[in-house]
Each structure stands twice: as structure tokens, then as C-alpha cells.
Design an enzyme around this catalytic site. Structure first.
Site, PDB file in Angstrom:
ATOM      1  N   ASN A 155      -8.234 -13.538  -1.790  1.00  0.00           N
ATOM      2  CA  ASN A 155      -8.859 -13.205  -0.511  1.00  0.00           C
ATOM      3  C   ASN A 155      -9.322 -14.466   0.219  1.00  0.00           C
ATOM      4  O   ASN A 155      -9.656 -15.459  -0.424  1.00  0.00           O
ATOM      5  CB  ASN A 155     -10.069 -12.295  -0.759  1.00  0.00           C
ATOM      6  CG  ASN A 155      -9.661 -10.922  -1.228  1.00  0.00           C
ATOM      7  OD1 ASN A 155      -8.661 -10.375  -0.779  1.00  0.00           O
ATOM      8  ND2 ASN A 155     -10.428 -10.357  -2.143  1.00  0.00           N
ATOM      9  N   CYS A 177      -3.640  -5.593  -3.264  1.00  0.00           N
ATOM     10  CA  CYS A 177      -5.059  -5.223  -3.303  1.00  0.00           C
ATOM     11  C   CYS A 177      -5.195  -3.852  -3.943  1.00  0.00           C
ATOM     12  O   CYS A 177      -4.380  -2.956  -3.709  1.00  0.00           O
ATOM     13  CB  CYS A 177      -5.641  -5.209  -1.890  1.00  0.00           C
ATOM     14  SG  CYS A 177      -7.396  -4.767  -1.834  1.00  0.00           S
ATOM     15  N   HIS A 178      -6.265  -3.670  -4.720  1.00  0.00           N
ATOM     16  CA  HIS A 178      -6.449  -2.400  -5.420  1.00  0.00           C
ATOM     17  C   HIS A 178      -7.443  -1.464  -4.729  1.00  0.00           C
ATOM     18  O   HIS A 178      -7.794  -0.428  -5.295  1.00  0.00           O
ATOM     19  CB  HIS A 178      -6.909  -2.651  -6.859  1.00  0.00           C
ATOM     20  CG  HIS A 178      -8.115  -3.540  -6.969  1.00  0.00           C
ATOM     21  ND1 HIS A 178      -8.323  -4.361  -8.048  1.00  0.00           N
ATOM     22  CD2 HIS A 178      -9.169  -3.755  -6.147  1.00  0.00           C
ATOM     23  CE1 HIS A 178      -9.458  -5.025  -7.895  1.00  0.00           C
ATOM     24  NE2 HIS A 178      -9.979  -4.670  -6.746  1.00  0.00           N
ATOM     25  N   HIS A 214      -8.692  -4.373   3.282  1.00  0.00           N
ATOM     26  CA  HIS A 214     -10.099  -4.013   3.140  1.00  0.00           C
ATOM     27  C   HIS A 214     -10.626  -3.193   4.309  1.00  0.00           C
ATOM     28  O   HIS A 214     -11.821  -2.845   4.326  1.00  0.00           O
ATOM     29  CB  HIS A 214     -10.977  -5.250   2.913  1.00  0.00           C
ATOM     30  CG  HIS A 214     -10.756  -5.893   1.582  1.00  0.00           C
ATOM     31  ND1 HIS A 214     -10.964  -7.240   1.361  1.00  0.00           N
ATOM     32  CD2 HIS A 214     -10.320  -5.376   0.400  1.00  0.00           C
ATOM     33  CE1 HIS A 214     -10.683  -7.525   0.102  1.00  0.00           C
ATOM     34  NE2 HIS A 214     -10.277  -6.409  -0.504  1.00  0.00           N
TER      35      HIS A 214
END
Length: 464
Positions: A155, A177-178, A214
Site C-alpha cells: 500500500n 487486496c483481501h 480500500h
């Protein structure tokens, strides 16, 4: 490279191979996997950490369910990359002590941050440190592994994945990304509650993902052939006021205190925009003005994660790694929630696999300029990661997402071109900063840059 026998061989270069998080997770995932025969080369600027992880990785041979992966530490980045089929990038841009400045200085100006690694003042200055690092890695990949598939785990995801594509336009890179796992777990829980049994996991849930990293949303949800969006909307209405606690299994009380949420931010964004929010509350809140969520995180059911906790957690993980290296803790073959090994297996010719990833927009998301890094689903196969058309966000939400996306793209170009004069005007328009008077915002920006100046290129320092 493929071995069309029982296992498919793959050579993986792990940049940041001394990692105590992603590298350890990859070891356990590869030990659990029965599709791949992997050779993993670990490179880290902390060479001893890479050597430690290589030793730990090789200990997993005793517990591997399939072909044991082999691990080797490399002294140079070029040595790790040469001949790689897959490159994984997981680095820390600076130190946790620098991240403490990213959080602490804005807090003095009334800007709390829950994470501080993606947007807002913390994410912006972190990007100034990290973009040159990823540009250097991308250049090395172009020279030593130009046909490799490249997964960025670092990130700020959107900006750094964009950096790889900017310095090497032919790169086959995506950002992983999780965060979207959170809403998939919620949907599985809803379905299991309805069935009265633990029948489903998040892996059974399909979602159509739209947004930027995000700050992601889903407009379609399916499980076991059923449209689950009506059930999810009923779940949100049921829990809109009290919230719904979401914690990670296997974590201690302090971790839950700082990382657990009640999903109230996600639920409120659904109320406002009419589309389910997929990311976690701690990230979602940072994309909105301070007064909306971050001014009162307790009201919204999440906490601000102090960097001091991250440092303690790192030290505990390092001690545990040394115990494992010494043979006092046994490694374990364990399938994590991460999609990386499934993606690699598909790329190496295994069964195709769909997951959410960050890629340049080539039309998969409407209303966002071409080339901008967006997060949608992609199909992984022997043809590489191919984005799947996701559609469009609701207009009001799209305007907000587009503003962030445009700022991220402009920040990337300013850092790569050394356009120092462009940086503060971009910084000042972030929703977390925009309410400050310009002189205060300028003072905060200059202090933040000076605080971690050792990691920022000279041509980006100083007044402009």
C-alpha cells in the site's frame, strides 16, 4: 514454466522476502497447496530477514500436502528476478517509525487516521516515499523478468500498482487486496444462519466489485445460485443501529480492539448511496471528510490503530519466527483467506479463477478515465489476469470515487516526473485535509515531508 505432470512448476521471486506477514502466509499456503511445485527466491534489503525466512520456508517441507516448495535467499534483486515466472512485491515504504509520523503529525491538526496508508495525509506522504521504490522495482523487472506475472501487495495499492505500469507499460502486474473478503464472509454468515448449519465459507460467495482499492463496493452478490443481495440488504437493515461485530479468528484481544469493527461505516454508506460497501470500516472512513466518521470512531464502532501496537506486533512476530527457525515451533500447512496461490495456480495453467484485483482501467469500470487503476474482478488463467466488466457506480458515489482516483493518478505522475509544485495542491484537496485553512495545511505537509525526508527523493523536498 509448466510441468504437465501432477504438479505445475513455478519460480517465484518475492521482493520484500523478509516479510513477517505475507511471506509467512505464502509459505503456509504453498505447503497446503497440491497443485504447484514452487521454487521461491527471497530478496530483502534486510538480507538476514530473507535468510531467516528461507530457512523457515524449507522447514515447511515436513508438513507439505503436495510438492514441498524450495526457498532460497538472494543477495541481489536481479538474482531473485532472473527467470522468475511470478514476482510478488511486499515491502514497507520506510519504517514503522515513519508511519508514526504519518499518523501523529496530522493528529496534531485535528485529522485522526485509522490506518493512514492509502489516502489522507498519511497515505499521500507514504506514496511519496513508496512510488520511487516501486518504480525502481518495476524497472528491474523490465530488465530481468519482463514476461513474469507481477503481484503487488504493498500500500498505497492503487498508486503503487500504477507506478509499476508507468515505468514498464508492458508489465503483467496486478494489485492484490483481501478487503473484499469481509463482505463475502458476511454473506456466508447470513446464508449459514438461514440454513442453520456451517455450510458456506466466503469462497462460495461471488460479488461484482467496483471502486478503487480500500473504497470498494459490490452491486451484485450470489451464492449457491441465489441472488443474495436482498438477504444482505435485510441484514444491513437489521444491524444498521447496533452494528455487526466482525473480528478475525485466531487473534488476541488487543488485535480485536484495534482491528475489529461493527461495520457501521459500511452500513451507513449503503444507506447513503444505495450500494453495499465491501471494504473494512477503518479504510472506508478515511475516504470521507473527517467530520463524517473519523471525528468520532467509537460512535462508528472502530478504533484508530496506534503505530506503537504495530511495532509490538512486529516484534512478537519476529520472535515467533526465530522460534520457528530454531525448531521450537513447528510450521503448519494452512490455507489462508488470501487468493494469491489460487491466482498463481490459474496463471500456470490450472483451473481459471476469479477474484478482485487492481488493474488499469480498460473499460471494465464506467465513468473512470482509461488507464486509471481501479478495483474490479478479473479472470486468472493461462492468458493472464483479464479484467471483467463491472459496470458503473451510482452517480453520487462515482463522483466521490473519481475525485480520489484522479488525485492518485496526478500524485503518481507528479512524483515520477519530479513535479514538486504539483504536490501540495493535490495534498490540500484530499477530503481529510480540505477543511483546513491553506497555511495550516501547508505547515502540516511540510512537517510530514521533513519528518521522513530520508526516504523521499531530494527533488520532491522543500518548498515549491
Amino acid at each position: 514454466m509448466h510441468d504437465f505432470g501432477q504438479y505445475r512448476s513455478v519460480r517465484i521471486a518475492f521482493v520484500g522476502g523478509g516479510s513477517l506477514n505475507w511471506a509467512m502466509g505464502l509459505m503456509a499456503d504453498l505447503a497446503h497447496d497440491t497443485r504447484l511445485s514452487a521454487q521461491v527466491r527471497l530478496y530483502d534489503i534486510d538480507a538476514e530477514a530473507a535468510r531467516r525466512n528461507a530457512e523457515i520456508g524449507n522447514l515447511h517441507a515436513a508438513v507439505s500436502r503436495g510438492a514441498p516448495a524450495g526457498y532460497r535467499a538472494c543477495e541481489t534483486l536481479a538474482g531473485a528476478l532472473e527467470g522468475a515466472d511470478v514476482v510478488v512485491i511486499s515491502i514497507l515504504p520506510g519504517r514503522f517509525e515513519d508511519m508514526a509520523q504519518d499518523i501523529g503529525i496530522p493528529a496534531e491538526y485535528g485529522i485522526p487516521q485509522a490506518v493512514g496508508d492509502t489516502v489522507g495525509p498519511g497515505g499521500f506522504v507514504r506514496a511519496m516515499r513508496a512510488i520511487p521504490m516501486l518504480a525502481s522495482i518495476g524497472t528491474a523487472i523490465r530488465e530481468h523478468a519482463p514476461t513474469a506475472y507481477v503481484c503487488n501487495l504493498t500500500n498505497p495499492m492503487s498508486v503503487l500498482t500504477g507506478a509499476l505500469h508507468a515505468v514498464f507499460p508492458g508489465i503483467r502486474a496486478w494489485g492484490e487486496c483481501h478487503e473484499v473478503t469481509k463482505i463475502r464472509k458476511q454473506v456466508a454468515w447470513i446464508a449459514n444462519r438461514g440454513a442453520g448449519t456451517e455450510r458456506f465459507t466466503h469462497r462460495d460467495v461471488q460479488v461484482n466489485v467496483l471502486g478503487i482499492n480500500h473504497f470498494t463496493f459490490v452491486d451484485r452478490i450470489a451464492l449457491d445460485g441465489r441472488d443474495m443481495r436482498p438477504a444482505y440488504e435485510a441484514f444491513v437493515r437489521e444491524h444498521m443501529e447496533p452494528g455487526w461485530a466482525q473480528t478475525e479468528s485466531g487473534k488476541d484481544e488487543e488485535h480485536h480492539r484495534y482491528f475489529g469493527t461493527r461495520n457501521l461505516v459500511a452500513f451507513d454508506l449503503f444507506r447513503r448511496f444505495g450500494i453495499p460497501a465491501a471494504s473494512g470500516d477503518r479504510h472506508l472512513a478515511e475516504f470521507m471528510p473527517v467530520a463524517e466518521y473519523l471525528a468520532d470512531p467509537a460512535r462508528w464502532g472502530f478504533a484508530l490503530t496506534p503505530v506503537e501496537y504495530r511495532i509490538r506486533d512486529r516484534d512478537a512476530k519476529r520472535a515467533r519466527a526465530e522460534e520457528m527457525r530454531a525448531g521450537r515451533i513447528a510450521p503448519r500447512a494452512h490455507r489462508s483467506d488470501e487468493a494469491l496461490v489460487d491466482q498463481i495456480a490459474a496463471l500456470m495453467g490450472g483451473a481459471p479463477f476469479v477474484s478482485n484485483v487492481n488493474l488499469p482501467n480498460h473499460g471494465q469500470m464506467a465513468g473512470i478515465p482509461q488507464g486509471t487503476i481501479v478495483e474490479t474482478n478479473a479472470l486468472f488463467s493461462g492468458l493472464g489476469p483479464q479484467p471483467i466488466g463491472a459496470g458503473a457506480l451510482p452517480p453520487d458515489l462515482l463522483a466521490h470515487v473519481a475525485g480520489h482516483a484522479e488525485r492518485q493518478t496526478a500524485l503518481l505522475h507528479a512524483v515520477l516526473s519530479g513535479d514538486r509544485a504539483a504536490l501540495f495542491p493535490l495534498f490540500a484537496t484530499d477530503p481529510l485535509v480540505a477543511h483546513l485553512p491553506q497555511p495550516r495545511a501547508r505547515e502540516m505537509f511540510d512537517r510530514m515531508v521533513a519528518a521522513t525526508a530520508g526516504w523521499i527523493p531530494d527533488n520532491l523536498k522543500g518548498a515549491a
